[in-house]
Write a protein that holds these residues in place. Structure first.
Motif, PDB file in Angstrom:
ATOM      1  N   UNK A 144     -42.922   2.849 -73.333  1.00 19.63           N
ATOM      2  CA  UNK A 144     -41.639   2.190 -73.174  1.00 19.63           C
ATOM      3  C   UNK A 144     -41.881   0.790 -72.639  1.00 19.63           C
ATOM      4  N   UNK A 184     -36.460   8.173 -64.559  1.00 22.86           N
ATOM      5  CA  UNK A 184     -36.529   8.279 -66.020  1.00 22.86           C
ATOM      6  C   UNK A 184     -37.460   9.403 -66.458  1.00 22.86           C
ATOM      7  N   UNK A 211     -43.880  -6.205 -64.147  1.00 20.62           N
ATOM      8  CA  UNK A 211     -43.986  -4.752 -64.142  1.00 20.62           C
ATOM      9  C   UNK A 211     -42.704  -4.199 -63.543  1.00 20.62           C
ATOM     10  N   UNK A 212     -42.174  -3.176 -64.144  1.00 27.14           N
ATOM     11  CA  UNK A 212     -40.965  -2.575 -63.587  1.00 27.14           C
ATOM     12  C   UNK A 212     -41.151  -1.063 -63.507  1.00 27.14           C
ATOM     13  N   UNK A 213     -40.424  -0.457 -62.641  1.00 31.45           N
ATOM     14  CA  UNK A 213     -40.477   1.000 -62.569  1.00 31.45           C
ATOM     15  C   UNK A 213     -39.066   1.497 -62.844  1.00 31.45           C
ATOM     16  N   UNK A 214     -38.982   2.650 -63.429  1.00 31.16           N
ATOM     17  CA  UNK A 214     -37.692   3.226 -63.752  1.00 31.16           C
ATOM     18  C   UNK A 214     -37.614   4.581 -63.076  1.00 31.16           C
ATOM     19  N   UNK A 215     -37.322   4.592 -61.792  1.00 27.45           N
ATOM     20  CA  UNK A 215     -37.298   5.850 -61.057  1.00 27.45           C
ATOM     21  C   UNK A 215     -36.316   6.822 -61.680  1.00 27.45           C
TER      22      UNK A 215
END
Lengths: 136, 136
Positions: A124, A104, A98-102
């Motif tokens: 996404x 975005x 799991x990744x977060x894209x602060x």
DNA sequence: TTCTAAATGAGAATGATTCCCATGACGTCC
DNA sequence: GGACGTCATGGGAATCATTCTCATTTAGAA
């Protein structure tokens, strides 16, 4: 009549629903309804395919599962942590991070409103090859 | 045997291929193979459905078209400007805006390599409601 | 326990996409 | 310009994920 819908009637507790839930929770990465149905059958659990489809879709709608669409168009599910995030899925083994894209989300909202668009929604997900699969 | 493939034999020029190309170029937003086939038929052009599917897929592979997957799982095509970009698609009328998200690619590459992932690929499209469709 | 609406399941139905394969038409070599 | 090998085409069958139908079962309220 879509997202404004309050959970009018909580879903009933059935054997099938419980078995499906534990099958999904036992997964490492994403799996399609068919995958889960096969796995359950293999493990001796008898639940109809239609029920698996219905239940997984309902759980995803309720926010209990994440649903993504694989590159070949199938829908795959996975339990995941709360809060908005994206996934990094290995095309080979299915391992998922799991990744977060602060930033975005805000960036996109700004761009969208510049174009007059509202009620944004997006999916996404990233598909790549993980470390273990790329080592020969 | 997928992307390392050099265009061994250039595709032949056929009436069908030309007609499909102009049909796609006449579009405003994204359209599925079936949409394009219908439109062509309506315009008096007789091309087989299988041919439309094959040709659009080939054009997308060749980079001449952009292909996206709509929220309900269908593949839609559209001619578009060169260079990497994303789309802002209206769920109601299909109107499409191209957008760029400077910095996103780099951000993702960094995060991916932190997780040991390589050969990244992604599809990021936004679906919303455009200005004209949201005005009552 | 009784009753009713929701849940289930088996198979049919749907719908997008691909496959099959006989026929037709580019492009090339003469 | 003509002959030929190939790739392209088309129409209908086949595939495959997903949804629908509806009779039957069952959770949960009374």
């Amino acid at each position: 009549m879509t997202s404004t819908e309050r959970s009018a009637t909580p879903p009933r507790k059935t054997r099938q629903r419980a078995e499906i839930r534990s099958a999904v929770e036992a997964l490492d990465g994403f799996a399609t309804s068919q995958d889960i149905h096969d796995r359950m059958r293999h493990d001796g659990s008898a639940v109809g395919l239609a029920t698996v489809y219905r239940t997984l879709a309902a759980m995803a709608t309720a926010g209990e599962l994440d649903a993504i669409r694989t590159p070949d168009g199938q829908v795959a599910y996975r339990t995941c942590s709360p809060g908005h995030h994206h996934h990094l899925v290995c095309r080979t083994c299915g391992r998922t991070e799991e990744i977060t894209l602060p930033g975005l989300e805000a960036m996109v909202r700004t761009i969208a409103s510049d174009h007059g668009f509202g009620e944004l929604d997006h999916e996404l997900e990233f598909f790549g090859i993980c470390g273990s699969c790329s080592r020969p």
